[in-house]
Write an enzyme that holds these catalytic residues in place. Structure first.
Site, PDB file in Angstrom:
ATOM      1  N   PHE A 182       0.847  -1.188   0.000  1.00 58.00           N
ATOM      2  CA  PHE A 182       0.000   0.000   0.000  1.00 58.00           C
ATOM      3  C   PHE A 182       0.884   1.241   0.000  1.00 58.00           C
ATOM      4  O   PHE A 182       1.758   1.396   0.852  1.00 58.00           O
ATOM      5  CB  PHE A 182      -0.910   0.021   1.225  1.00 58.00           C
ATOM      6  CG  PHE A 182      -2.072  -0.927   1.138  1.00 58.00           C
ATOM      7  CD1 PHE A 182      -2.160  -1.874   0.126  1.00 58.00           C
ATOM      8  CD2 PHE A 182      -3.092  -0.875   2.070  1.00 58.00           C
ATOM      9  CE1 PHE A 182      -3.230  -2.756   0.041  1.00 58.00           C
ATOM     10  CE2 PHE A 182      -4.173  -1.742   2.001  1.00 58.00           C
ATOM     11  CZ  PHE A 182      -4.241  -2.689   0.975  1.00 58.00           C
ATOM     12  N   GLU A 183       0.632   2.141  -0.928  1.00 54.00           N
ATOM     13  CA  GLU A 183       1.407   3.364  -1.046  1.00 54.00           C
ATOM     14  C   GLU A 183       0.460   4.552  -1.113  1.00 54.00           C
ATOM     15  O   GLU A 183      -0.753   4.411  -0.916  1.00 54.00           O
ATOM     16  CB  GLU A 183       2.313   3.290  -2.281  1.00 54.00           C
ATOM     17  CG  GLU A 183       3.289   2.117  -2.241  1.00 54.00           C
ATOM     18  CD  GLU A 183       4.184   2.023  -3.464  1.00 54.00           C
ATOM     19  OE1 GLU A 183       4.301   3.044  -4.182  1.00 54.00           O
ATOM     20  OE2 GLU A 183       4.744   0.948  -3.712  1.00 54.00           O
ATOM     21  N   GLY A 184       1.002   5.738  -1.404  1.00 56.97           N
ATOM     22  CA  GLY A 184       0.174   6.924  -1.524  1.00 56.97           C
ATOM     23  C   GLY A 184      -0.644   7.179  -0.277  1.00 56.97           C
ATOM     24  O   GLY A 184      -0.119   7.226   0.836  1.00 56.97           O
TER      25      GLY A 184
END
Length: 607
Positions: free
Chosen positions: A393-395
């Site tokens: 999971f990024e952003g």
């Protein structure tokens, strides 16, 4: 996880001097006061001269020494680390609405003496520099219902060792009776690679128990059992227990010893002692070209299929679509792809679905999204016969609410629902389920300085947002491989900022995970260390794969320093971890583009 798929945040931080100066100026330095003890007054501190070692004290670091001492034969010496400031504390029983004088003698720079929980105004006194013994004194009045106060002494980050001796709290005494007898019957129970379960017989009159590991108080317990976690695999430990009541702490019990098991990938069978993890561009093409599953070399022990992505940010519905032939002319058929996965698994490799990436924003804001996530991820795992899940999971997939200030008890829905979803998947697939995570340093190590918006206010709510997820799932976590690239400068445990481009950055970032660190600068809020067999260091395979690429020589220095305590540069880690699991890289495709330099160096190092 490469420049065409991900943009990493760069964050400017305040310098250490500014933070330290602000914190020092905020401490209420009080003029030393004197008080003549009344006839009914008593010294309520137990073992204030440290003649009985650290008995009755709870210390995050430190030991007793025979020189220098102010009186008697012992004194406290503690050296603040990057993750705390070497605090020793003791809770004493007091009378409500009474006047007390706290006194102690200290040596060192920025040494503090204070009291918390007074019920009125908590107080402290400090010295900027004491080359010889200096007396610190402060007074306080307890609140109308205050019966217990915590006294403490500590140093400050990066200022060297400090000493303390002859600490006393003079004021009206309380007849609390006698400390309880020491516990008996201490024995070990379940022993894993990272924890030891203990139990003992109840002690009459005890209100709680203190558990000691290798002579240092590790935790407290209200009942007659405890599990000491955060241990290293294949390591011998000694344990003792003391009983506690308002009168103080008993002598320690007889010691028992236990040796943790070697560890096998977070309880997951099949991983080698040292593993190489790589992402395979399975759903898209870029400058690295498409690599067929059957063409992935045997060097790779864990292969993450990049990526499963959501149909919308908050749907929780994850789909995995293989790269179309229009983008990847050499793509294999579904049947060939699935057959190649089975062949890798037959050779002892693990193949996972990686969820997220820069383009895959996943926010499980509702329980409905959580349940959809579980069902859709399960469908992908079942269709391709995969071994587990990688969370990338990024952003803004993980951002903390402003009131979510405790990583141990998260309240933000996207965090709570993610943890619940992963636990459901783990329960569905059993002990062989492989769980890995690939957060950015911003989401993990930056938590040492900031945590969401709860501590400092105004900073990015993503700071440290992975910490509650990692902590909640640490017993189920096979591997954590933080992306040590495309990162801004991060403060290490040495209170220095470290930047990409050499071994020191990887050493400092990994040392934080293996040593543990304070969250948002709070020494009483420490993220516990992970086991070394749970850690793989994330690095880009080539200069094309992301900012922060280092040469094979720097990779070797990183491994030598962390695993052997040799070949270290300017950063010295807090331990030696020969069981460190290995390396992760973005990506298999980029390594192939670079002539397999990254994987060949790994193979050469680990044989």
């Amino acid at each position: 996880m490469d420049p065409t798929r991900s943009n990493r945040p760069f964050v400017r931080r305040r310098g250490l001097l500014a933070v330290c100066t602000a914190a020092v100026l905020a401490v209420p330095g009080l003029t030393a006061l004197s008080s003549t003890a009344r006839a009914a007054d008593a010294d309520l501190v137990r073992n204030g001269g440290f003649e009985a070692g650290l008995d009755n004290w709870t210390c995050t670091a430190g030991s007793t020494v025979t020189s220098p001492v102010r009186s008697g034969t012992a004194a406290l010496k503690a050296t603040p680390a990057g993750s705390d400031y070497g605090q020793c504390s003791q809770t004493v029983t007091v009378k409500p609405g009474a006047q007390y004088t706290l006194t102690g003698h200290v040596r060192g720079n920025y040494v503090y003496l204070g009291a918390n929980g007074t019920g009125t105004t908590d107080v402290s006194a400090w010295t900027q520099s004491a080359t010889d013994w200096q007396q610190l004194t402060t007074t306080f009045r307890t609140g109308p219902s205050t019966t217990r106060v915590t006294l403490y002494t500590h140093g400050w980050y990066g200022t060297g060792a400090y000493h303390a001796d002859d600490i006393s709290l003079v004021g009206p005494g309380v007849d609390a009776g006698q400390p309880p007898a020491p516990p008996t019957g201490l024995k070990t129970g379940n022993v894993t690679s990272g924890s030891v379960a203990l139990s003992w017989s109840a002690v009459p009159g005890a209100t709680g128990y203190a558990v000691y590991r290798d002579g240092i108080k590790a935790q407290t317990a209200s009942g007659t059992s405890a599990t000491v976690a955060g241990l290293s695999p294949a390591t011998a430990y000694s344990f003792q227990v003391a009983a506690v009541n308002d009168a103080g702490e008993s002598a320690k019990s007889a010691a028992v010893t236990a040796t943790t098991s070697p560890g096998s990938g977070g309880g997951t069978p099949g991983l080698p002692a040292h593993a190489l993890v790589g992402y395979l561009h399975a759903s898209f093409a870029n400058g690295a070209g498409y690599t067929r599953m059957a063409d992935v070399p045997d060097s790779w022990d864990v292969i993450d299929l990049a990526f499963g992505e959501p149909t919308s940010t908050t749907s929780g519905d994850i789909r995995f679509t293989r790269c179309p032939v229009t983008e990847c002319p050499n793509v294999e058929s579904d049947a060939e792809f699935k057959a190649a996965i089975k062949a890798k698994q037959a050779a002892g490799k693990k193949v996972l679905i990686s969820i997220g990436g820069q383009n895959g924003q996943v926010q499980l804001t509702t329980t409905a999204a959580r349940d959809t996530f579980v069902s859709s991820v399960s469908k992908i795992i079942d269709e391709y016969g995969l071994d587990g899940l990688d969370i990338d999971f990024e952003g803004h997939s993980l951002s903390l609410n402003a009131n979510d200030t405790d990583f141990r008890n998260p309240t933000t829905p996207v965090v709570v629902n993610l943890v619940s979803a992963v636990r459901t998947l783990k329960a569905r697939y059993g002990s062989g389920f492989v769980l890995t995570m690939a957060p950015e340093t911003f989401f993990v190590q930056l938590g040492h300085q900031y945590y969401g918006t709860g501590k400092w206010g105004g900073q990015d709510p993503r700071a440290g947002a992975y910490l509650p997820v990692i902590h909640a799932l640490r017993d189920d976590l096979t591997l954590l491989h933080v992306q040590d690239y495309n990162s801004g400068s991060i403060m290490g445990l040495d209170n220095q900022y470290h930047s990409m481009g050499g071994a020191d950055f990887h050493i400092a970032m990994t040392d934080m995970l293996l040593t543990g660190f304070s969250v948002a600068g709070d020494p009483n809020n420490v993220f516990p260390p992970l086991r070394p067999d749970q850690i793989a260091i994330g690095m880009p395979a080539t200069t094309n794969a992301g900012n922060g690429h280092v040469s094979p020589a720097e990779v070797t220095k990183t491994l030598d320093c962390l695993m052997k305590r040799t070949n270290c540069g300017s950063y010295t880690p807090h331990g030696t971890w020969p069981a460190l699991r290995g390396l992760m890289t973005w990506s298999v495709n980029w390594d192939r583009f670079g002539g397999w330099e990254f994987s060949r160096n790994f193979d050469a190092y680990f044989g």
